[in-house]
Design a protein around this motif. Sequence first.
Motif, short mmCIF file in Angstrom:
data_model
loop_
_atom_site.label_atom_id
_atom_site.label_comp_id
_atom_site.label_asym_id
_atom_site.label_seq_id
_atom_site.Cartn_x
_atom_site.Cartn_y
_atom_site.Cartn_z
N TYR A 15 9.87 -1.50 4.42
CA TYR A 15 8.22 -1.33 4.79
C TYR A 15 8.49 0.28 5.34
O TYR A 15 7.57 0.82 5.02
N ILE A 79 6.71 -6.71 -2.26
CA ILE A 79 5.78 -6.87 -1.39
C ILE A 79 5.39 -5.58 -0.29
O ILE A 79 4.46 -4.91 -0.28
N PRO A 80 6.49 -5.02 0.09
CA PRO A 80 6.59 -3.99 1.12
C PRO A 80 5.82 -2.87 0.26
O PRO A 80 4.92 -2.03 0.89
N ILE A 83 2.23 -3.45 0.02
CA ILE A 83 1.53 -3.26 1.10
C ILE A 83 1.34 -2.12 1.62
O ILE A 83 0.20 -1.51 1.88
N ILE A 86 -1.44 -0.58 -0.89
CA ILE A 86 -2.89 -1.20 -0.42
C ILE A 86 -3.18 -0.36 0.83
O ILE A 86 -4.42 -0.06 1.28
N SER A 87 -2.34 -0.13 1.86
CA SER A 87 -2.87 0.40 3.15
C SER A 87 -3.15 1.89 3.11
O SER A 87 -4.32 2.28 3.45
N LEU A 89 -4.71 3.21 0.13
CA LEU A 89 -6.22 2.93 -0.23
C LEU A 89 -7.00 2.44 0.82
O LEU A 89 -8.12 3.21 1.01
N HIS A 157 -3.56 -10.77 -10.66
CA HIS A 157 -2.93 -9.44 -10.62
C HIS A 157 -3.11 -8.63 -11.92
O HIS A 157 -3.53 -7.65 -11.67
N VAL A 407 2.01 -21.27 1.04
CA VAL A 407 3.12 -20.27 1.65
C VAL A 407 4.35 -20.75 2.36
O VAL A 407 4.33 -21.26 3.16
N LYS A 408 5.32 -21.07 1.41
CA LYS A 408 6.63 -21.55 1.85
C LYS A 408 6.38 -22.15 3.03
O LYS A 408 7.00 -22.01 3.95
#
Lengths: 418, 261
Positions: A15, A79-80, A83, A86-87, A89, A157, A407-408
């Motif tokens: 991250y 995913i990091p 994210i 996306i953040s 944007l 996606h 989710v798992k």
Amino acid sequence: MNKNTKSLWQSPWGYSESFLLTLGLLLIGFALEFTVGNASFGTIVFPYNLIAGGVYIFLIALVYFLIRKKTVFKFLSGIPASIGAISGLSILVVIMGIIPQIPIEEKGIVTSLGFNRLTTSIPFLFINFYLLFILGMVVIRKLFPVKWKNWGFICSHLGLWITVFSAGLGSGDLQRLRMDLNENQIEGRAYDDKGNYLDLPLAIKLNDFKIEEFHPKLAIVDNTTGSLYEATKPSMIMIEDDLICQLHDWTIIVDEFFVTSGRIGDRYYSIIDFGAAPAAKVRVISHTKDTISGWISCGSFNRPHESLKIDERFSVLMTVPEPKRFSSEVSIFTPDGQKQEQTLEVNKSFTVNGWKIYQLSYDETMGIYSTKSVVEVVKDPWQIFVYIGIFMMMIGSVYMFWRGSKVKNEETLNGISG
Amino acid sequence: MIWNHFLLAAGISASTWLLAAFIPKRELVRNGLVLTGIASIAIFIGFLWISLGRPPLRTLGETRLWYAFFLPIIGFLTYWRWRYNWILYYSLALSLLFLFINYMHPENFSKTLMPALQSPWFVPHVVVYIFAYAFLAASSLVAIRGLYQEYKGQLQPKIMLMADNLVYLGFSFLTLGLLFGALWAKEAWGHYWTWDPKETWAFITWLGYLVYIHRRHQMPSKFKSSLWILALAFVILLICWFGVNYLPSAQYSVHTYSQQP
Ligand code: HEM
């Protein structure tokens, strides 16, 4: 759990690296915006957008082949990184959601960073390219090897990727023009929002413009200011035959109502004539039981307007009727010699030769007597791709609804908080 | 004439659904009653369509009828798939509310809907948003509960599963709502997306939940940060829902007037 002990930029990235990358990208974008400004880039049009798009896809493929075995690929398709993008944007869109997106004359920090026209600013462009790149990596990683169980993921996606990609590239090719059609005349030219005229590969003849209106409404206005009196709701009531209603402090009775009428002597008569306007005879009863009676009319382009004074402060009047529906009966001619009869209506467009024709407006000062119809003609060659993307996302959403969250669950139930 | 039929249809729906609420134990009977109520609205819409000779989508009263019809259908489907009783009752109650508004305002049946809103996209656009908001609001309640448990140091992992599923359902409706809106705008105005403030905030909301979904997917065993993201996303949702009108950007919105539900 060695994540907390590893130092920045040491593999594997997570991250921190993702957010730093995004932040850097935004800073460079804003710095460029501040110095070079946006004057330098306009929208790109065919065929350059097609070439640019092809190059972009090629680059994504190339990068994939170069790095697919490296750990950085895991990061870029993970995913990091997602994210972070996306953040980034989100930050820009929040700015857009707060600061009005309108041209501002005076120079200041808002204009030089492009905050008031974010969608055409450099940081916005950068973030979109970055997001598309990351999303491209994500999709590729899930596509190969092909697994059928991934179809829902691919729909949402890849659908999003296709939508953003083609809507972005296609925006330069979008043409929205207007045409003024006059009854019984053939029009083959359209104008853009700067007033430049262009020849179209089609011509339209307006055979008949049809419009229906709602009945006008009763309203009370202040005699001195002329503004609408809105003490209570409803503040306007639609006129009907034999209506008895309560408007603010007055009871109003409609004794006679004509949709088209003309004044002859001391009263109105129902007539059908060019410009004939609605009129009504009303009785207004105040709470002290004083009754005032008289004619009101909203007038038209060639008839005067008439209101009724009910006391020193207020008058009752009839508002100009609003359109209920309007449509144009047209003949559309194309260069191949074809002629098609169509009816254009709001929300009912018609497509010919790649141009979509929308009913837009009419001569509002003439109301029901308008013989002019304004239509919009739109050409958007990329629309089909955007629609494919949108429909893929819709399928993805329905899939998401049906499958719900998986989710798992195991890991969640064994989870620790933190 | 039309009015009497409306009273009949609305009366049947109201009474079957109220009955359904009282006998939740007998599932078969209850579902039968719910479906009967939906059918009664459907028949009335069909009747209205034939007697008007046009699709009944032109007045406020008519659009409310469609809400009253589609809400329980989606509510029932959701219940059927996920066994959330509350969403069924929520959708029935909202549907009755719309019928009741029509009953209180008979004039709405003859009242105007501006031509731009007279579109077959209008109803699905609004209906899926109503569902999205319901699920996302519910997920936030769960998040608040989770944060409280966390504060007390006794967070139960099960609560996350509940939040996740609600977000997934809500997010799927939210996405559909955005996409319906985009398609409608394209059909009606020639452009998918104009970055109108309401659209912008709806998009930010969407991004917020997108972050939650992905964060959960990556770190299923860590709860605290996800719960905070979920709580924050709901604040954005509230801004989108109520707050947009108070922002400086809103003076220029097309969504700030005229869109009564
Ligand atoms: C339409 C919008 C989106 C939806 C509905 C969505 C939904 C999801 C869902 C449900 C998963 C879990 C996949 C699974 O079931 O295995 C997932 C995973 C993922 N998503 Fe998205 N997502 C969206 C947009 C994005 C965007 C914009 C990005 C990045 C730029 C992204 C990156 C990822 C990544 C990296 C994963 C993990 C894949 C894996 O390793 O299994 N998604 N997404």
